[in-house]
Every structure is written in C-alpha cells, then in structure tokens.
Design a protein around this motif. Structure first.
Motif, PDB file in Angstrom:
ATOM      1  N   THR A  58      -9.708 -72.881  47.414  1.00 58.67           N
ATOM      2  CA  THR A  58     -11.117 -73.254  47.331  1.00 58.67           C
ATOM      3  C   THR A  58     -11.218 -74.674  46.791  1.00 58.67           C
ATOM      4  O   THR A  58     -10.240 -75.239  46.315  1.00 58.67           O
ATOM      5  N   ILE A  95     -13.908 -67.948  42.559  1.00 63.09           N
ATOM      6  CA  ILE A  95     -14.369 -69.071  43.388  1.00 63.09           C
ATOM      7  C   ILE A  95     -15.553 -69.773  42.728  1.00 63.09           C
ATOM      8  O   ILE A  95     -15.618 -71.007  42.677  1.00 63.09           O
ATOM      9  N   SER A  99     -15.459 -73.624  41.411  1.00 61.47           N
ATOM     10  CA  SER A  99     -16.328 -74.614  42.062  1.00 61.47           C
ATOM     11  C   SER A  99     -17.059 -75.489  41.043  1.00 61.47           C
ATOM     12  O   SER A  99     -17.510 -76.580  41.368  1.00 61.47           O
TER      13      SER A  99
END
Length: 143
Positions: A58, A95, A99
């Motif tokens: 990611t 994730i 992020s």
C-alpha cells in the motif's frame, strides 16, 4: 466423671485433627489446580494462538509504497480463530494506519514499535474473544 472428661478431650482432639487435615487437603488441591497466569507461554502456544497477515502493499502518505507482513499473537486459540474471521477488518486497519504515515514515521526501532502498538490497540477494539498480546513485523520494505 473422669472418664467422661477424658472421652470429650479425645473427641475434641480428633475433631481438631480432622479439621486440620481438611484444611491442608483443601490448600494442596487449590495450589495444584491453580494455573500460573504469569507463566510465559511456550513457543508452541504462541504459534498456535497467532495468525499471519500476508504481505500487504500500500502507499504511505507521499510518494512511497510499503510492503509489509505481520504476525499477530493473541492470548488463546479461540481469539486467533476470531482474528482469522476478521482478517478483512485487520487489513483495513493496517492500510488505513499506513496511509496516514510517512516513511519517517516508520524509521528506527521506535517507529516500528509505535506502529505495532497502534495496531494492537486498534485490533483489540474489534475483539470479542480474547485479546491481542503482540504484533510482530515479519517483513518490511519501503520503496
């Protein structure tokens, strides 16, 4: 009269001895049945109560990507089974957390420990059975 007092004394001594034997037996049984909560689990118990989070790729905040694999250790096999069922929620947490992070946030030992602690807290909020004991980073690459 003398034999009556002697008989009462003997009965009291016998009664006290039986009571003491009962108390000792009770203490021995409770000590033998007591599980030591502070005992460290064996490696087999840790593996049995852990799940692997396969490699996730990611983006971090900015232009960098991360590839990361994790192992999540729980306090019981039942908790590990629950985590296996919740794998999509766990991946979402990972994730989402990544992020918001920059490569600098994950630098060094402290950055990784902070990330592991955050995941542990967030995953424990989901848990109905048991709890997460530890999150381990098993592979890690930032590109």
């Amino acid at each position: 009269m003398k034999s009556k007092n002697k008989l009462i004394t003997i009965m009291l001594i016998i009664l006290v001895c039986i009571t003491l034997l009962g108390v000792v037996a009770l203490l021995v049984i409770t000590q033998l049945n007591k599980t030591d909560k502070n005992a460290e689990p064996t490696i087999d118990q840790i593996v049995e109560s852990s799940i692997d989070i396969p490699e996730i790729t990611t983006n971090l905040s900015g232009n960098k990507f991360i590839r990361i694999s994790l192992k999540v250790q729980t306090d019981s096999v039942k908790a590990a089974e629950e985590l296996t069922k919740r794998d999509f929620q766990i991946k979402n947490i990972i994730i989402t957390e990544l992020s918001e992070m920059s490569p600098q946030d994950l630098e060094g030992k402290q950055g990784k420990l902070t990330f592991e602690a955050t995941l542990k807290t967030k995953i424990n909020e989901l848990m109905d059975i048991g709890e997460v004991q530890q999150v381990y980073i098993t592979s890690y690459i930032i590109q």
